[in-house]
Design a protein around this motif. Sequence first.
Motif, PDB file in Angstrom:
ATOM      1  N   SER A   1       0.815  -1.223   0.000  1.00  0.00           N
ATOM      2  CA  SER A   1       0.000   0.000   0.000  1.00  0.00           C
ATOM      3  C   SER A   1       0.849   1.274   0.000  1.00  0.00           C
ATOM      4  O   SER A   1       0.326   2.367   0.255  1.00  0.00           O
TER       5      SER A   1
ATOM      6  N   LYS B   1      -0.170   4.903  -1.243  1.00  0.00           N
ATOM      7  CA  LYS B   1      -1.631   4.944  -1.330  1.00  0.00           C
ATOM      8  C   LYS B   1      -2.162   6.003  -0.350  1.00  0.00           C
ATOM      9  O   LYS B   1      -1.429   6.522   0.483  1.00  0.00           O
ATOM     10  N   THR B   2      -3.449   6.310  -0.449  1.00  0.00           N
ATOM     11  CA  THR B   2      -4.060   7.233   0.502  1.00  0.00           C
ATOM     12  C   THR B   2      -4.167   6.558   1.870  1.00  0.00           C
ATOM     13  O   THR B   2      -4.091   5.330   1.978  1.00  0.00           O
TER      14      THR B   2
ATOM     15  N   GLU C   1      -6.897   3.918   1.952  1.00  0.00           N
ATOM     16  CA  GLU C   1      -6.518   2.697   1.232  1.00  0.00           C
ATOM     17  C   GLU C   1      -5.537   1.861   2.060  1.00  0.00           C
ATOM     18  O   GLU C   1      -5.621   0.629   2.077  1.00  0.00           O
TER      19      GLU C   1
ATOM     20  N   TYR D   1      -5.897  -2.094   3.211  1.00  0.00           N
ATOM     21  CA  TYR D   1      -4.868  -3.116   3.038  1.00  0.00           C
ATOM     22  C   TYR D   1      -4.544  -3.784   4.376  1.00  0.00           C
ATOM     23  O   TYR D   1      -4.412  -5.007   4.459  1.00  0.00           O
TER      24      TYR D   1
END
Length: 468
Positions: A168, A171-172, A175, A179
């Motif tokens: 991840s 990622k934001t 998100e 994960y």
Amino acid sequence: MFRSIFTNSFGILFSRILGFIRDLLTASALGANIYSDIFFIAFKLPNLFRRIFAEGAFTQVFIPAFARTRHKSVFSIHIFLVFLSIILLITMLVNLLPELFTKAIAVGFDEKTIEIASPFVAINFWYLPLIFSMTFLSGILQYKNHFATTAFSTALLNISLITALLLSKDKTHMEIVYYLSFGVVAGGILQLIAHIIAIKNLHLMKILYGGIKYLNVKKDIIKEDTKKFRENFFPAMWGNSTAQVSAFLDTFLASFLATGSISYLYYANRIFQLPLALFAIATSIALFPKIARYLKNNDEIKAKQNLHKAFWFLAYILSASTLGGIILSEEITKLLFERGAFDAQDTINTSLVLKMYMVGLLPFGIQKLFVLWLYAKEMQKKAAKIATISLIVYIVLALALIKPFGVAGLALASTAGGMVSLFFTIKVFGVQNFFDILRSKNILYLFGGSLFFATILIYFKEFISVYI
């Protein structure tokens, strides 16, 4: 005994090293903010039920009951199916009503935050049936004096979460939490598979097959065993619940404090739990089956001899850990977590909480040792009463200390509860029996060694302050 202890300790150490790598990556990716709080809340709920139903009350009642029953296969499968059915029902309720359960554990969250957190709570809760199944198998393995699989299996959860964090990357925040949540479930699956393999390799599958095959035929024969199990389980469940209730209240009260307070508690508690798990929990896991067997055979002398050895081992190692954790709290926190989104102020706040936790390390660890005696003697009701008194002390002090000391006051209240629990556990074990253990030249070595070690740590702190 010490071979089993060190097997557990090494496995726990390996798992905790990976756990710290996981926390390091989590702190770097999420820092101490609303998204880290959301993940810790989501992961806390299944852990709460896990410690109540699985690793706590279940193991403490199952091993003595399994040792006592003459129909081990049928008894164990019957208990497993009953508990798994209850846990699956709870899991389904959490997935159907995730917002309700999220509100229950984080009342201080606003509606928007609860809405964001609810899906993660639902995903994480699937870890519970997986980890209960693993705990059931680990109980059988521990009875057969096999500890390695359970000790090392937590590493699989940490590997899964580390993998989720690496996947991840960039990622934001939301998100990343997704994960991590699916990583928790994947870790539970891996832990269960590892225990199934161990059961198969040790030729213990016949216990499971026999139980399934003869369950309907022999279910009437185990009525007395299951009745005794139920009578002991519910007091044990409450006794174990009190520690989890206090952890739940920590989170509940911290959710009303400044953003990041839940995370400060989590990171400090992770450091505190390392020596507690590495030594106290590893010792209690290794010692419990032995003490249960000795007391079942009315051999209190050997049971007390094992307890005596374990007590002084823990007294030395936990005293040293306490001094190290208090004197070097800020340096330890900074070294482990201060990077990325985790800044210097987060280090100061977390290290203060850590000091409050570390004061209670020795009483918490010793209490875990002596409470084994109560459980092995099937004195679950007395253990539950002690846990209730400890919880009441914690609640009163938490409410009294949260305003003047903030999040550190919650950790201090938890420490005080642990001291109260130790006092009453020793009272039931026998004050004279306890003083018989203390009446040793080891106590002089302990005080002298502690003073010497504290002096070394103070000089070491001044030395490394230049480089950290």
